[in-house]
Design a protein around this motif. Structure first.
Motif, PDB file in Angstrom:
ATOM      1  N   TYR A  25      -8.365  -2.292 -12.610  1.00  0.00           N
ATOM      2  CA  TYR A  25      -7.016  -2.842 -13.376  1.00  0.00           C
ATOM      3  C   TYR A  25      -6.250  -3.225 -12.160  1.00  0.00           C
ATOM      4  CZ  TYR A  25      -8.528  -0.260 -17.466  1.00  0.00           C
ATOM      5  OH  TYR A  25      -8.944   0.286 -19.229  1.00  0.00           O
ATOM      6  N   GLN A  26      -5.392  -4.352 -12.288  1.00  0.00           N
ATOM      7  CA  GLN A  26      -4.375  -4.831 -11.416  1.00  0.00           C
ATOM      8  C   GLN A  26      -3.336  -4.033 -12.050  1.00  0.00           C
ATOM      9  OE1 GLN A  26      -3.306  -9.028 -10.996  1.00  0.00           O
ATOM     10  NE2 GLN A  26      -4.343  -8.478  -9.782  1.00  0.00           N
ATOM     11  N   SER A  28       0.687  -3.709 -12.192  1.00  0.00           N
ATOM     12  CA  SER A  28       2.624  -4.719 -12.327  1.00  0.00           C
ATOM     13  C   SER A  28       3.767  -4.355 -12.400  1.00  0.00           C
ATOM     14  CB  SER A  28       2.812  -6.336 -12.496  1.00  0.00           C
ATOM     15  OG  SER A  28       0.962  -7.348 -12.033  1.00  0.00           O
ATOM     16  N   LYS A  33       2.676  -7.759  -8.783  1.00  0.00           N
ATOM     17  CA  LYS A  33       1.671  -7.242  -8.428  1.00  0.00           C
ATOM     18  C   LYS A  33       1.915  -6.124  -7.840  1.00  0.00           C
ATOM     19  CE  LYS A  33      -1.202 -11.178 -10.317  1.00  0.00           C
ATOM     20  NZ  LYS A  33      -2.013 -12.718 -10.310  1.00  0.00           N
ATOM     21  N   GLU A  36      -3.792  -2.029  -6.998  1.00  0.00           N
ATOM     22  CA  GLU A  36      -5.430  -2.101  -7.678  1.00  0.00           C
ATOM     23  C   GLU A  36      -5.397  -0.648  -7.584  1.00  0.00           C
ATOM     24  OE1 GLU A  36      -6.721  -4.708  -8.535  1.00  0.00           O
ATOM     25  OE2 GLU A  36      -5.022  -6.084  -7.552  1.00  0.00           O
ATOM     26  N   THR A  56      -1.994   0.407  -3.355  1.00  0.00           N
ATOM     27  CA  THR A  56      -1.199  -0.774  -2.515  1.00  0.00           C
ATOM     28  C   THR A  56      -1.354  -1.859  -2.655  1.00  0.00           C
ATOM     29  OG1 THR A  56       0.180   0.089  -0.789  1.00  0.00           O
ATOM     30  CG2 THR A  56       1.214   0.876  -2.895  1.00  0.00           C
ATOM     31  N   SER A  57      -1.280  -3.310  -3.237  1.00  0.00           N
ATOM     32  CA  SER A  57      -2.308  -4.117  -2.473  1.00  0.00           C
ATOM     33  C   SER A  57      -1.125  -5.387  -2.160  1.00  0.00           C
ATOM     34  CB  SER A  57      -3.226  -4.585  -3.131  1.00  0.00           C
ATOM     35  OG  SER A  57      -2.485  -4.917  -4.902  1.00  0.00           O
ATOM     36  N   TYR A 224       6.481  -1.520 -16.873  1.00  0.00           N
ATOM     37  CA  TYR A 224       4.641  -1.479 -16.467  1.00  0.00           C
ATOM     38  C   TYR A 224       3.371  -2.195 -17.090  1.00  0.00           C
ATOM     39  CZ  TYR A 224       7.224   2.241 -12.845  1.00  0.00           C
ATOM     40  OH  TYR A 224       7.850   2.685 -12.020  1.00  0.00           O
ATOM     41  N   THR A 225       2.482  -3.182 -15.625  1.00  0.00           N
ATOM     42  CA  THR A 225       1.478  -2.758 -16.815  1.00  0.00           C
ATOM     43  C   THR A 225       0.006  -2.974 -16.210  1.00  0.00           C
ATOM     44  OG1 THR A 225       3.131  -5.456 -17.864  1.00  0.00           O
ATOM     45  CG2 THR A 225       0.615  -5.458 -18.095  1.00  0.00           C
ATOM     46  N   TYR A 226      -0.602  -3.085 -17.035  1.00  0.00           N
ATOM     47  CA  TYR A 226      -1.676  -2.315 -16.504  1.00  0.00           C
ATOM     48  C   TYR A 226      -2.918  -3.388 -17.104  1.00  0.00           C
ATOM     49  CZ  TYR A 226       0.156   2.617 -14.663  1.00  0.00           C
ATOM     50  OH  TYR A 226       0.578   3.074 -14.340  1.00  0.00           O
ATOM     51  N   LYS A 227      -3.356  -4.056 -16.348  1.00  0.00           N
ATOM     52  CA  LYS A 227      -4.746  -5.126 -16.513  1.00  0.00           C
ATOM     53  C   LYS A 227      -6.000  -4.568 -16.655  1.00  0.00           C
ATOM     54  CE  LYS A 227      -4.723 -10.171 -17.730  1.00  0.00           C
ATOM     55  NZ  LYS A 227      -3.630 -11.405 -17.621  1.00  0.00           N
ATOM     56  N   THR A 229      -9.478  -6.224 -14.831  1.00  0.00           N
ATOM     57  CA  THR A 229      -9.792  -7.261 -14.385  1.00  0.00           C
ATOM     58  C   THR A 229     -11.019  -7.492 -14.525  1.00  0.00           C
ATOM     59  OG1 THR A 229      -9.850  -6.071 -12.550  1.00  0.00           O
ATOM     60  CG2 THR A 229      -7.542  -7.955 -12.885  1.00  0.00           C
TER      61      THR A 229
END
Length: 243
Positions: A25-26, A28, A33, A36, A56-57, A224-227, A229
């Protein structure tokens, strides 16, 4: 006859449980962003072991080295997902800033904190009758219920996080197409209800174990958004890249 029905229900619940998988997941915040996360589910003997590791990335990592490691052990019964242990460790610049660990027993209706340097005192919480989940297994509980209770539209869970016991209520809000990795998928939309703050909106993919592909949360005014990948599902032929 009643015993036979109970046994058949338990067998059915087990057969419709989860496959081992690794989901990436990513994360944001406000469209930026920042991290990860890798979530891994492994079957154990009669239960499951679920882990999440986030770090954190990109530019965010240059500002702060922050990581979260969480793990949950849970089983499946005729009522759904039922957690037995949960731990979360947060680190800032390599130093531990949070360390919570609990043992959960839904049969005894009690949650107990485990001793560590951050938890020098044992705490007990009494809970209501029924299954108990933790913040990590919560969305898998929704996945399981969406798959096995297709005619149900309202879902309620007791969530133990090592600080308190909270009730989470969700409502199915129909189907919606979402776009991931250059493909469109049919997703089930779920929204948290009966709660003024900490809104949650999640999209689950029936094609892939009903796992959450997109999670939107509001915390203290931040979005917050968890997407998802990538998703690897373990099969008899090995790990299969789905998308």
């Amino acid at each position: 006859m009643k015993l036979l029905f109970i046994l058949l229900t338990l067998i059915s619940a087990t057969s419709l449980a989860f496959e081992a998988h690794v989901a990436n997941y990513q994360l944001s915040i406000g469209g930026f962003k920042i991290a990860e996360e890798v979530r891994t589910l492994k079957p154990l003997e009669g239960s499951y072991f679920y882990t999440a590791n986030a770090k954190t990335s990109g530019l965010a990592a240059l500002i702060k080295d922050y990581s979260i490691a969480a793990e949950s052990t849970f089983s499946i019964n005729n009522a759904g997902v039922d957690s037995s242990t949960y731990q979360i460790i947060e680190r800032e610049d390599k130093e531990i800033s949070k360390n919570r660990s609990i043992n959960i027993d839904s049969n005894l209706q009690v949650v107990t904190s485990a001793l560590n340097t951050a938890q020098p005192k044992i705490n007990n919480w009494k809970v209501n009758q029924g299954n108990i989940v933790d913040p990590l297994s919560l969305f898998l509980a929704l996945s399981f219920d969406l798959k096995n209770k297709p005619d149900q539209s309202l879902f309620s869970y007791q969530v133990a996080d090592g600080k308190s016991i909270k009730r989470y209520d969700f409502k199915k809000s129909g189907n919606q197409r979402i776009h991931l990795e250059n493909k469109d998928y049919n997703a089930i939309k779920i929204k948290r209800i009966n709660h003024k703050s900490g809104q949650i909106e999640a999209y689950f993919l029936p094609a892939y174990q009903y796992l959450p592909a997109l999670i939107k949360q509001t915390k203290k005014g931040r979005n917050y958004t968890y997407k998802m990948t990538t998703l690897n599902i373990s099969t008899a032929k090995g790990l299969q890249v789905v998308f």
